[in-house]
Design a protein around this motif. Structure first.
Motif, PDB file in Angstrom:
ATOM      1  N   GLY A   1       0.766  -1.237   0.000  1.00  0.00           N
ATOM      2  CA  GLY A   1       0.000   0.000   0.000  1.00  0.00           C
ATOM      3  C   GLY A   1       0.797   1.287   0.000  1.00  0.00           C
ATOM      4  N   VAL A   2       2.097   1.211  -0.290  1.00  0.00           N
ATOM      5  CA  VAL A   2       2.925   2.423  -0.352  1.00  0.00           C
ATOM      6  C   VAL A   2       3.224   2.729  -1.822  1.00  0.00           C
ATOM      7  CG1 VAL A   2       5.084   3.530   0.333  1.00  0.00           C
ATOM      8  CG2 VAL A   2       3.969   1.899   1.882  1.00  0.00           C
ATOM      9  N   PRO A   3       2.822   3.869  -2.351  1.00  0.00           N
ATOM     10  CA  PRO A   3       3.126   4.209  -3.740  1.00  0.00           C
ATOM     11  C   PRO A   3       4.631   4.101  -4.004  1.00  0.00           C
ATOM     12  CG  PRO A   3       1.615   5.804  -2.795  1.00  0.00           C
ATOM     13  CD  PRO A   3       2.078   4.935  -1.663  1.00  0.00           C
ATOM     14  N   ILE A   4       4.997   3.625  -5.174  1.00  0.00           N
ATOM     15  CA  ILE A   4       6.396   3.324  -5.461  1.00  0.00           C
ATOM     16  C   ILE A   4       7.294   4.557  -5.331  1.00  0.00           C
ATOM     17  CG2 ILE A   4       6.207   3.632  -7.961  1.00  0.00           C
ATOM     18  CD1 ILE A   4       8.285   0.981  -6.030  1.00  0.00           C
ATOM     19  N   GLU A   5       6.796   5.731  -5.734  1.00  0.00           N
ATOM     20  CA  GLU A   5       7.607   6.946  -5.633  1.00  0.00           C
ATOM     21  C   GLU A   5       7.938   7.254  -4.174  1.00  0.00           C
ATOM     22  OE1 GLU A   5       4.679   6.799  -7.120  1.00  0.00           O
ATOM     23  OE2 GLU A   5       5.140   6.942  -9.264  1.00  0.00           O
ATOM     24  N   LEU A   6       6.968   7.062  -3.292  1.00  0.00           N
ATOM     25  CA  LEU A   6       7.173   7.297  -1.866  1.00  0.00           C
ATOM     26  C   LEU A   6       8.102   6.238  -1.282  1.00  0.00           C
ATOM     27  CD1 LEU A   6       6.443   9.011   0.589  1.00  0.00           C
ATOM     28  CD2 LEU A   6       4.422   7.568   0.928  1.00  0.00           C
ATOM     29  N   LEU A   7       7.932   4.990  -1.715  1.00  0.00           N
ATOM     30  CA  LEU A   7       8.793   3.905  -1.227  1.00  0.00           C
ATOM     31  C   LEU A   7      10.249   4.155  -1.611  1.00  0.00           C
ATOM     32  CD1 LEU A   7       9.046   1.171   0.172  1.00  0.00           C
ATOM     33  CD2 LEU A   7       8.547   0.073  -2.038  1.00  0.00           C
TER      34      LEU A   7
ATOM     35  N   LYS B   1      20.687  -4.845   4.175  1.00  0.00           N
ATOM     36  CA  LYS B   1      21.232  -5.181   5.481  1.00  0.00           C
ATOM     37  C   LYS B   1      20.107  -5.457   6.483  1.00  0.00           C
ATOM     38  CE  LYS B   1      25.511  -2.495   5.069  1.00  0.00           C
ATOM     39  NZ  LYS B   1      26.301  -1.375   5.641  1.00  0.00           N
ATOM     40  N   ALA B   2      20.313  -6.494   7.300  1.00  0.00           N
ATOM     41  CA  ALA B   2      19.269  -6.923   8.237  1.00  0.00           C
ATOM     42  C   ALA B   2      18.888  -5.824   9.226  1.00  0.00           C
ATOM     43  CB  ALA B   2      19.725  -8.175   8.984  1.00  0.00           C
ATOM     44  N   ASP B   3      19.885  -5.096   9.755  1.00  0.00           N
ATOM     45  CA  ASP B   3      19.557  -4.049  10.730  1.00  0.00           C
ATOM     46  C   ASP B   3      18.780  -2.907  10.078  1.00  0.00           C
ATOM     47  OD1 ASP B   3      21.734  -3.204   9.266  1.00  0.00           O
ATOM     48  OD2 ASP B   3      22.923  -2.548  10.979  1.00  0.00           O
ATOM     49  N   SER B   4      19.108  -2.600   8.829  1.00  0.00           N
ATOM     50  CA  SER B   4      18.358  -1.563   8.112  1.00  0.00           C
ATOM     51  C   SER B   4      16.926  -2.007   7.842  1.00  0.00           C
ATOM     52  CB  SER B   4      19.052  -1.221   6.789  1.00  0.00           C
ATOM     53  OG  SER B   4      20.275  -0.550   7.029  1.00  0.00           O
ATOM     54  N   ILE B   5      16.750  -3.284   7.500  1.00  0.00           N
ATOM     55  CA  ILE B   5      15.409  -3.823   7.258  1.00  0.00           C
ATOM     56  C   ILE B   5      14.554  -3.713   8.518  1.00  0.00           C
ATOM     57  CG2 ILE B   5      14.117  -5.996   6.926  1.00  0.00           C
ATOM     58  CD1 ILE B   5      15.006  -5.007   4.268  1.00  0.00           C
ATOM     59  N   LYS B   6      15.130  -4.079   9.644  1.00  0.00           N
ATOM     60  CA  LYS B   6      14.378  -4.033  10.900  1.00  0.00           C
ATOM     61  C   LYS B   6      13.953  -2.596  11.240  1.00  0.00           C
ATOM     62  CE  LYS B   6      16.513  -8.191  12.831  1.00  0.00           C
ATOM     63  NZ  LYS B   6      15.458  -9.027  12.262  1.00  0.00           N
ATOM     64  N   SER B   7      14.872  -1.645  11.065  1.00  0.00           N
ATOM     65  CA  SER B   7      14.538  -0.236  11.321  1.00  0.00           C
ATOM     66  C   SER B   7      13.477   0.260  10.352  1.00  0.00           C
ATOM     67  CB  SER B   7      15.789   0.631  11.190  1.00  0.00           C
ATOM     68  OG  SER B   7      16.743   0.288  12.165  1.00  0.00           O
ATOM     69  N   PHE B   8      13.634  -0.108   9.094  1.00  0.00           N
ATOM     70  CA  PHE B   8      12.702   0.276   8.037  1.00  0.00           C
ATOM     71  C   PHE B   8      11.289  -0.219   8.355  1.00  0.00           C
ATOM     72  CE2 PHE B   8      10.556  -1.092   4.126  1.00  0.00           C
ATOM     73  CZ  PHE B   8      10.499   0.092   3.413  1.00  0.00           C
ATOM     74  N   VAL B   9      11.175  -1.510   8.711  1.00  0.00           N
ATOM     75  CA  VAL B   9       9.863  -2.097   9.022  1.00  0.00           C
ATOM     76  C   VAL B   9       9.243  -1.403  10.234  1.00  0.00           C
ATOM     77  CG1 VAL B   9       8.708  -4.190   9.860  1.00  0.00           C
ATOM     78  CG2 VAL B   9      10.338  -4.336   7.966  1.00  0.00           C
ATOM     79  N   ALA B  10      10.053  -1.186  11.267  1.00  0.00           N
ATOM     80  CA  ALA B  10       9.545  -0.533  12.484  1.00  0.00           C
ATOM     81  C   ALA B  10       9.053   0.882  12.192  1.00  0.00           C
ATOM     82  CB  ALA B  10      10.643  -0.503  13.548  1.00  0.00           C
ATOM     83  N   ASN B  11       9.828   1.637  11.417  1.00  0.00           N
ATOM     84  CA  ASN B  11       9.469   3.020  11.114  1.00  0.00           C
ATOM     85  C   ASN B  11       8.226   3.122  10.231  1.00  0.00           C
ATOM     86  OD1 ASN B  11      11.583   3.944  12.643  1.00  0.00           O
ATOM     87  ND2 ASN B  11      12.965   4.291  10.910  1.00  0.00           N
ATOM     88  N   LEU B  12       8.129   2.245   9.233  1.00  0.00           N
ATOM     89  CA  LEU B  12       6.941   2.270   8.374  1.00  0.00           C
ATOM     90  C   LEU B  12       5.694   1.874   9.149  1.00  0.00           C
ATOM     91  CD1 LEU B  12       8.684   2.830   5.859  1.00  0.00           C
ATOM     92  CD2 LEU B  12       7.294   1.152   4.658  1.00  0.00           C
TER      93      LEU B  12
ATOM     94  N   LYS C   1       4.439   4.692  11.033  1.00  0.00           N
ATOM     95  CA  LYS C   1       3.782   5.671  10.160  1.00  0.00           C
ATOM     96  C   LYS C   1       2.414   5.184   9.682  1.00  0.00           C
ATOM     97  CE  LYS C   1       7.800   8.069   8.127  1.00  0.00           C
ATOM     98  NZ  LYS C   1       8.878   7.713   9.048  1.00  0.00           N
ATOM     99  N   GLY C   2       2.054   3.959  10.055  1.00  0.00           N
ATOM    100  CA  GLY C   2       0.739   3.444   9.676  1.00  0.00           C
ATOM    101  C   GLY C   2       0.726   2.627   8.396  1.00  0.00           C
ATOM    102  N   TYR C   3       1.910   2.347   7.856  1.00  0.00           N
ATOM    103  CA  TYR C   3       1.988   1.513   6.656  1.00  0.00           C
ATOM    104  C   TYR C   3       2.176   0.044   7.048  1.00  0.00           C
ATOM    105  CZ  TYR C   3       2.751   5.935   4.202  1.00  0.00           C
ATOM    106  OH  TYR C   3       2.622   7.204   3.716  1.00  0.00           O
ATOM    107  N   ARG C   4       1.975  -0.837   6.081  1.00  0.00           N
ATOM    108  CA  ARG C   4       2.134  -2.266   6.351  1.00  0.00           C
ATOM    109  C   ARG C   4       3.429  -2.762   5.730  1.00  0.00           C
ATOM    110  NH1 ARG C   4      -1.313  -7.170   4.216  1.00  0.00           N
ATOM    111  NH2 ARG C   4      -0.669  -8.781   5.668  1.00  0.00           N
ATOM    112  N   ALA C   5       4.346  -3.223   6.573  1.00  0.00           N
ATOM    113  CA  ALA C   5       5.616  -3.779   6.119  1.00  0.00           C
ATOM    114  C   ALA C   5       5.927  -5.008   6.962  1.00  0.00           C
ATOM    115  CB  ALA C   5       6.738  -2.752   6.257  1.00  0.00           C
TER     116      ALA C   5
END
Length: 299
Positions: free
Chosen positions: A133-139, A165-176, A179-183
């Protein structure tokens, strides 16, 4: 009416695959061929522990074997594709189906591909996440904010995959998520389709260097460029490119629609690809729906 056969990638494996696919008449022949090429019984792994099956060098030949059998069974119905495409690993199955190389070469290559990917980065150092559900430009803007993160799969308007990188993925998922997005972080063993796999691509280049690729029976829409190819040398080049580069799957589907394809048939285990197409309201079927129970058990 133009048809395209679509072959699934990693993530379509599941414990019990061998038992389920053994109902097809061609299973025994190709399963035995796989065992001879690989030097071990892949069918035992396919019916065994999920954690062992999902290891890249096991999952890839398992999916290849099941998908190829699915292709053989589908063509027995008199169905032939006008185009073929495969998602990531599935591109190797598509090439085998199109006669670019034989079954034995294909299952050898996907096993080596899995081994080289596993060797490139230690388990736990890399990961992937599906984003909905995140538009590609925003992603694309979000991804730029993290070290060692890339968009790996442009799957559909609704779902894409990031990798790195695994640590970046974890931060990315947590932050999204905040923000109310699904990751959702995926259960994979590495950062597929990123520059972290350049070494694996180089090793695979040596594997395919002396393998003669033939002109395909059907044009193949390649992941790396989302365009149809029939030239064997170009196919070999772009097959290697997708190891460490993104999969342009949505763009590949769009290209087939432009070419006049109006029916897509997913040929392999599970229904990941056909489910995405159904959500986009695109005409799609799973190969299993084309084969009756009576035909399955005709040996």
């Amino acid at each position: 009416m133009l048809k395209a056969f679509l072959f699934p990638g990693q993530g379509s494996q599941y414990s019990g695959m061998a038992s389920e696919f053994s109902k097809y008449a061609s299973w025994e022949y190709y399963a035995q061929k796989a065992i001879e090429v690989l030097g071990f019984d892949i069918t035992e792994i396919m019916d065994g522990d999920e954690e062992i099956l999902k290891i890249t060098e096991n999952a890839q030949p398992a999916i290849f074997l099941a998908s190829y059998v699915a292709y053989v069974e589908t063509t027995k119905k008199g169905l032939e594709p006008d185009y073929v495409a495969g998602h990531s690993l599935g591109e190797y199955t598509a090439l085998a189906a199109a006669g670019v190389y034989d079954f034995e070469t294909g299952i050898y290559l996907v096993r080596k591909r899995g081994e080289y990917i596993s060797q490139t980065m230690k388990p736990g150092e890399g990961s992937m996440a599906a984003v909905m559900g995140v538009p590609i430009e925003l992603l694309e803007e979000f991804v730029k904010q993290y070290d060692g993160l890339y968009i790996a799969n442009y799957n559909s308007a609704e779902q894409n995959v990031v990798s790195g990188k695994a640590d970046s993925i974890k931060s990315f998922v947590a932050n999204l998520t905040e923000k109310g997005y699904r990751a959702i972080e995926l259960k994979v063993s590495g950062p597929f389709h990123t520059p972290f796999l350049d070494e694996a691509r180089e090793k695979m280049a040596k594997e395919v260097e002396n393998i003669k690729f033939k002109t395909p029976k059907y044009p193949i829409i390649m992941n790396s460029i989302a365009k149809e190819l029939t030239d064997p040398d170009k196919i070999k080049h772009y097959l290697l490119e997708q190891i460490s580069g993104p999969v342009y799957w949505k763009q590949s589907i769009d290209r087939m629609l432009e070419l006049g394809v109006d029916e897509f048939i997913e040929v392999g285990p599970k229904n990941v690809l056909s489910s995405m197409l159904k959500k986009a309201k695109i005409n799609t079927k799973h190969f299993s729906s084309l084969i009756t129970t009576e035909e399955v058990y005709e040996k």
